[in-house]
Design an enzyme around this catalytic site. Sequence first.
Site, PDB file in Angstrom:
ATOM      1  CE  LYS A 135     -29.605  15.639  16.808  1.00 23.45           C
ATOM      2  NZ  LYS A 135     -29.140  16.871  16.157  1.00 23.45           N
TER       3      LYS A 135
HETATM    4  P1  NAD Z   1     -18.448  14.805  15.009  1.00 21.97           P
HETATM    5  O1  NAD Z   1     -18.687  13.421  15.469  1.00 21.97           O
HETATM    6  O2  NAD Z   1     -18.007  15.031  13.609  1.00 21.97           O
HETATM    7  O3  NAD Z   1     -17.377  15.505  15.964  1.00 21.97           O
HETATM    8  C1  NAD Z   1     -17.516  15.500  17.358  1.00 21.97           C
HETATM    9  C2  NAD Z   1     -16.248  16.083  17.954  1.00 21.97           C
HETATM   10  O4  NAD Z   1     -16.419  16.143  19.363  1.00 21.97           O
HETATM   11  C3  NAD Z   1     -14.998  15.241  17.692  1.00 21.97           C
HETATM   12  O5  NAD Z   1     -13.931  16.091  17.353  1.00 21.97           O
HETATM   13  C4  NAD Z   1     -14.743  14.593  19.045  1.00 21.97           C
HETATM   14  O6  NAD Z   1     -13.374  14.324  19.268  1.00 21.97           O
HETATM   15  C5  NAD Z   1     -15.220  15.683  19.975  1.00 21.97           C
HETATM   16  N1  NAD Z   1     -15.472  15.193  21.325  1.00 21.97           N
HETATM   17  C6  NAD Z   1     -16.282  14.172  21.699  1.00 21.97           C
HETATM   18  N2  NAD Z   1     -16.206  13.998  23.040  1.00 21.97           N
HETATM   19  C7  NAD Z   1     -15.343  14.929  23.485  1.00 21.97           C
HETATM   20  C8  NAD Z   1     -14.821  15.254  24.766  1.00 21.97           C
HETATM   21  N3  NAD Z   1     -15.212  14.601  25.848  1.00 21.97           N
HETATM   22  N4  NAD Z   1     -13.933  16.278  24.863  1.00 21.97           N
HETATM   23  C9  NAD Z   1     -13.539  16.973  23.766  1.00 21.97           C
HETATM   24  N5  NAD Z   1     -14.003  16.698  22.545  1.00 21.97           N
HETATM   25  C10 NAD Z   1     -14.876  15.692  22.399  1.00 21.97           C
HETATM   26  O7  NAD Z   1     -19.788  15.600  15.326  1.00 21.97           O
HETATM   27  P2  NAD Z   1     -20.326  16.951  14.657  1.00 21.97           P
HETATM   28  O8  NAD Z   1     -21.259  16.584  13.576  1.00 21.97           O
HETATM   29  O9  NAD Z   1     -19.190  17.864  14.386  1.00 21.97           O
HETATM   30  O10 NAD Z   1     -21.234  17.527  15.836  1.00 21.97           O
HETATM   31  C11 NAD Z   1     -20.683  18.290  16.908  1.00 21.97           C
HETATM   32  C12 NAD Z   1     -21.813  19.021  17.615  1.00 21.97           C
HETATM   33  O11 NAD Z   1     -22.490  19.864  16.661  1.00 21.97           O
HETATM   34  C13 NAD Z   1     -22.911  18.158  18.219  1.00 21.97           C
HETATM   35  O12 NAD Z   1     -23.449  18.823  19.333  1.00 21.97           O
HETATM   36  C14 NAD Z   1     -23.956  18.120  17.116  1.00 21.97           C
HETATM   37  O13 NAD Z   1     -25.248  17.797  17.601  1.00 21.97           O
HETATM   38  C15 NAD Z   1     -23.872  19.549  16.639  1.00 21.97           C
HETATM   39  N6  NAD Z   1     -24.396  19.777  15.302  1.00 21.97           N
HETATM   40  C16 NAD Z   1     -23.924  19.115  14.225  1.00 21.97           C
HETATM   41  C17 NAD Z   1     -24.424  19.400  12.967  1.00 21.97           C
HETATM   42  C18 NAD Z   1     -23.888  18.750  11.718  1.00 21.97           C
HETATM   43  O14 NAD Z   1     -24.302  19.141  10.623  1.00 21.97           O
HETATM   44  N7  NAD Z   1     -22.978  17.785  11.809  1.00 21.97           N
HETATM   45  C19 NAD Z   1     -25.448  20.345  12.814  1.00 21.97           C
HETATM   46  C20 NAD Z   1     -25.902  21.031  13.940  1.00 21.97           C
HETATM   47  C21 NAD Z   1     -25.367  20.733  15.172  1.00 21.97           C
END
Ligand code: NAD
Length: 463
Positions: A135
């Site tokens: 990561k």
């Molecule tokens: P992203 O940046 O697209 O979205 C993040 C979301 O979290 C946004 O809607 C933001 O407004 C919200 N957020 C941030 N702080 C917040 C708070 N304090 N209160 C409420 N909402 C809040 O990110 P993503 O890619 O969707 O990733 C989200 C999660 O999923 C993370 O934990 C990431 O590690 C995990 N993840 C992502 C992927 C991927 O393919 N993108 C794969 C596996 C896991």
Amino acid sequence: MTKATIVAPSLGMQPSAFRSASIFDELGMKQDPDNLYLQTIDAVLTAAEILELPHHLKIILAQPKNEIMVHFPVMMSDGNYRLFKGYRVQHNNALGPYKGGIRYHHDVSLDDVKALALLMTMKCSLARVPFGGGKGGVKCDPRALDSAELMRVSRRFMAAISRHIGPDVDIPAPDVGTNAQIMAWFADTYQTMVGSTSRNDALGVVTGKPVDMGGSLGREKATGQGVVDVVSEILPDMGLPLKGLKVSILGFGNVGSWTGRLIESMGAKVIAVMDHTGGIRNDEGLNTETLALHVAATGGVAGFGAANSATITGMHTQEGAEPISNEEFYRTPVDLLVPAAMEQMITPQNADWIDAKVIAEGANAPTTPAGERKLLERGIEILPAILCNSGGVTVSYFEWVQNKTSTYWDVEKVDTDLNRHMVMAARRTQLARQRYEVDLRTAAYIAALEQIGKVYAMRGIFP
Ligand code: NAD
């Protein structure tokens, strides 16, 4: 589904007493109960204990193989220079090259990146994709950078870590705050640095690229698709069919918005969403397609359908939404809550408020150990992150295979193969749960560790 009879010992821990305290002492690790890395490895080591993994494997897994930290200067658009801090943590590569996303966020820290790298090791093993865990992250606020600054930060970070990664060594991908455009800049920078003879092979150094530049169809929605595949596999057996299922989603970025759109297309109703800009609710079901457009245009869910909110109750329309507070979001009665935002957001306090039957963790490590203990005590089932969100890395694996073989798969093949991986990962988890009589998170770790233990037993430890 069989009810858990043993709750993972880590869930019952006191704030200062980790289950793996003796291993932390042996490795000289300072025991801070709020530390995400320690919370995560403690739960993994608890599963390793139940599985009776040899001690040397526990200490190997308790620390990442490599922790790379870089500082690099970037010229901002006003002509001034800023120094940025970036990380790449390579946790374990027993099963294949390190694999995991790169995050741009102002809170990025070494220990958080270590925790996320460890979860990648577990996730890849559970999904049986031939990767290890890694990561990375850059401490910055991507929303405060203009496009040219974002490009320079991305290229300079890639240059700084380029000699530590590679298509057969360590393969980054998108995560919070990064996207396909940033992956395109990463790939181009890496290709430029390795030179013309390896240029084509070098394309596979990152996944999540734009489809026109070696990306895979279906990768953008893959994590949300995987969440929905797991939920479709497990919930009907719990008496919760997807048709008419009431859902709330925390975070409406890549994972949250795709989960919302895909689950709605299967007949569920997304009735509440909260992100960093606020919360919204419509008991008739929010129109998630329109909401995704609103978020793309405004940066968050706040204000969605405000003009129509007065008509919601009277007219039963999907167009509007009422603003709700943080507490109201958690208290909204639903069948399924999908946390898809950041780590450690479900705490003992909001675990008391949550009115859901099941939680499907779209985000990594969204539930604190103390929050988890409350939820399990209240009989709320938790489908763990390494199972639910493994769709992203699975389609990343498909992208890597396509790059290596210079082929393009159609989206039907991607979706079918993804579904098979998700269903098998869900079954492995349920099987481990039945065999060891543990909660689902511990079962998922056991299923992942079984594979890693098997491979280490064959390989042995060099020399
Ligand atoms: P992203 O940046 O697209 O979205 C993040 C979301 O979290 C946004 O809607 C933001 O407004 C919200 N957020 C941030 N702080 C917040 C708070 N304090 N209160 C409420 N909402 C809040 O990110 P993503 O890619 O969707 O990733 C989200 C999660 O999923 C993370 O934990 C990431 O590690 C995990 N993840 C992502 C992927 C991927 O393919 N993108 C794969 C596996 C896991």
